[in-house]
Write a protein that holds these residues in place. Structure first.
Motif, short mmCIF file in Angstrom:
data_model
loop_
_atom_site.label_atom_id
_atom_site.label_comp_id
_atom_site.label_asym_id
_atom_site.label_seq_id
_atom_site.Cartn_x
_atom_site.Cartn_y
_atom_site.Cartn_z
N SER A 46 -7.87 -9.28 6.06
CA SER A 46 -6.47 -9.50 6.42
C SER A 46 -5.89 -8.30 7.15
O SER A 46 -6.15 -7.15 6.79
N ASP A 47 -5.09 -8.57 8.16
CA ASP A 47 -4.38 -7.52 8.88
C ASP A 47 -2.96 -7.34 8.38
O ASP A 47 -2.22 -6.49 8.89
N ASP A 48 -2.60 -8.14 7.40
CA ASP A 48 -1.24 -8.09 6.86
C ASP A 48 -1.20 -7.13 5.68
O ASP A 48 -1.79 -7.40 4.63
N PRO A 49 -0.52 -5.98 5.80
CA PRO A 49 -0.47 -5.02 4.69
C PRO A 49 0.17 -5.59 3.43
O PRO A 49 -0.10 -5.13 2.33
N ALA A 50 1.01 -6.62 3.60
CA ALA A 50 1.66 -7.22 2.44
C ALA A 50 0.64 -7.91 1.52
O ALA A 50 0.83 -7.99 0.31
N VAL A 51 -0.45 -8.41 2.11
CA VAL A 51 -1.49 -9.06 1.31
C VAL A 51 -2.10 -8.06 0.35
O VAL A 51 -2.28 -8.33 -0.84
N GLU A 53 -0.79 -5.25 -0.75
CA GLU A 53 0.18 -4.82 -1.76
C GLU A 53 0.32 -5.87 -2.86
O GLU A 53 0.48 -5.52 -4.03
N ARG A 54 0.24 -7.15 -2.50
CA ARG A 54 0.33 -8.20 -3.52
C ARG A 54 -0.90 -8.16 -4.43
O ARG A 54 -0.79 -8.39 -5.64
N ASP A 143 -9.48 -1.57 0.79
CA ASP A 143 -9.33 -1.20 2.21
C ASP A 143 -9.99 0.13 2.54
O ASP A 143 -9.77 0.68 3.61
#
Length: 209
Positions: A46-51, A53-54, A143
């Motif tokens: 995933s390129d979404d940092p929010a993923v 963090e969740r 990551d």
């Protein structure tokens, strides 16, 4: 919506001392391995940092028992077993950051090894610092270099084991019951350190499933 709210289960240090999960049962459900691999691959792809963090904060919203049902009976030398142990450490730290940071600081002061440098811990390590460090180690699984993250978790656990053992020695005459509790905890942390080291070796050999 209120009736759907789920309050995370509190996972106390007493439960940590007595938890019997991860004892390498003869049959481990394939679902544990599948979910662990899916979680890891999902975070890394995933390129979404929010993923990410969740994923890091998953137990804050859902409780540690949600993961225990999936992973706690997995082999210590497996991907779900490794993930379970790091999430468990983080849960204990989140719920007793003051007590855990005191043990960690004592461990840094008494353990004549490079473990503090391996973890990347700041000195002194207070409650906020130890929570940040636990998050950094967990984040590194998803990551960063997975093997390095496991090495950091092993060093982290060895420091806590040394600290708990040292404080137990201090309490032996004054409070034998407390000393016994801390000795049990020290043994648990030491075992986890050994397990994390073994997982790191398996990972580097391409054998951690």
């Amino acid at each position: 919506m209120a009736e759907n709210f789920h309050k995370p289960t509190q996972y106390s240090t007493d439960k940590f001392d007595t938890y019997e999960g991860g004892q390498d049962p003869a049959q481990i459900m394939r679902a544990a391995h599948d979910t662990a691999h899916a979680l890891l691959e999902g975070a890394r792809n995933s390129d979404d940092p929010a993923v990410l963090e969740r994923i890091i904060a998953y137990t804050d919203q859902n409780g540690i028992d949600a993961l225990a049902e999936l992973w706690s009976r997995s082999s210590a030398g497996s991907l779900p077993g490794a993930l379970w142990r790091i999430y468990l450490l983080r849960a204990v730290i989140q719920q007793d950051a003051v007590g855990t940071s005191l043990l960690f600081q004592r461990g840094i002061d008494t353990l004549a090894t490079i473990d503090a440098a391996v973890t990347g811990a700041v000195n002194p390590t207070g409650p906020n610092e130890i929570k940040d460090l636990a998050d950094q180690i967990l984040r590194g699984l998803f990551d960063g270099d997975f093997g390095v993250a496991l090495d950091r978790a092993a060093s982290f656990s060895r420091i806590l084991a040394s600290g708990a053992g040292s404080v137990a020695d201090d309490q032996e005459l004054l409070n034998p019951e407390r000393a016994s509790e801390l000795t049990t905890r020290a043994d648990r942390y030491a075992r986890m350190a050994t397990e994390f080291t073994a997982c790191a070796k398996l990972f580097r050999a391409g054998s951690l499933d």
